[in-house]
Scaffold this motif. Sequence first.
Motif: not given
Length: 180
Positions: A14, A35, A37, A103-104
């Motif tokens: 990431t 994304i 996190r 992502d992801e």
Amino acid sequence: MHYFLTGTPGVGKTTAIIKIINLLKEQNIKVGGFITRELRSGFTRIGFEVEDIMSGSKGILAISTESGEPRIGKYHVRVKEFEDISIRAIENAMLSAEVIICDEIGPMELLSDKFVRLIEQVLETDKNVIGTVHWKAKHPLIKKIRNVGKIIEITYYNRDKIPNIIVKEVINNMRGVKNE
């Protein structure tokens, strides 16, 4: 061209994606997608959040402090909340971005059939797609990704170099320059 980073947990996938996003934006290339996190409480990871790159909207992908199904390991996966953010982010990126970020793509995200179908559509676009795939995922979508994308393993030794290489290739691809 489609680029997908893989590697062991915590290696910096990431972080590399975020660097790629920033490098592309510095070149005035419109980037969209999502994304994920880690969510932390002190030094302990308690879950994951998902963020729409274009709008900044965030939601919880998975959380360890809740009970409920579905579960991946110790995490309760909030499939609907993930879909609300990620699907809108990808659809908007397909319409208006030059590069789509995913992502992801891993076991938690793959619990969503809507997400899987949308990623299959993304793989058929002529836009550059950059994402990460879980290093152990065994799903038919991961097999498709491996067939149509360039898989790059991120390690502690190459993680600082890979973003620059990918950005250079994406820019060359957008300009019609053949990559070596």
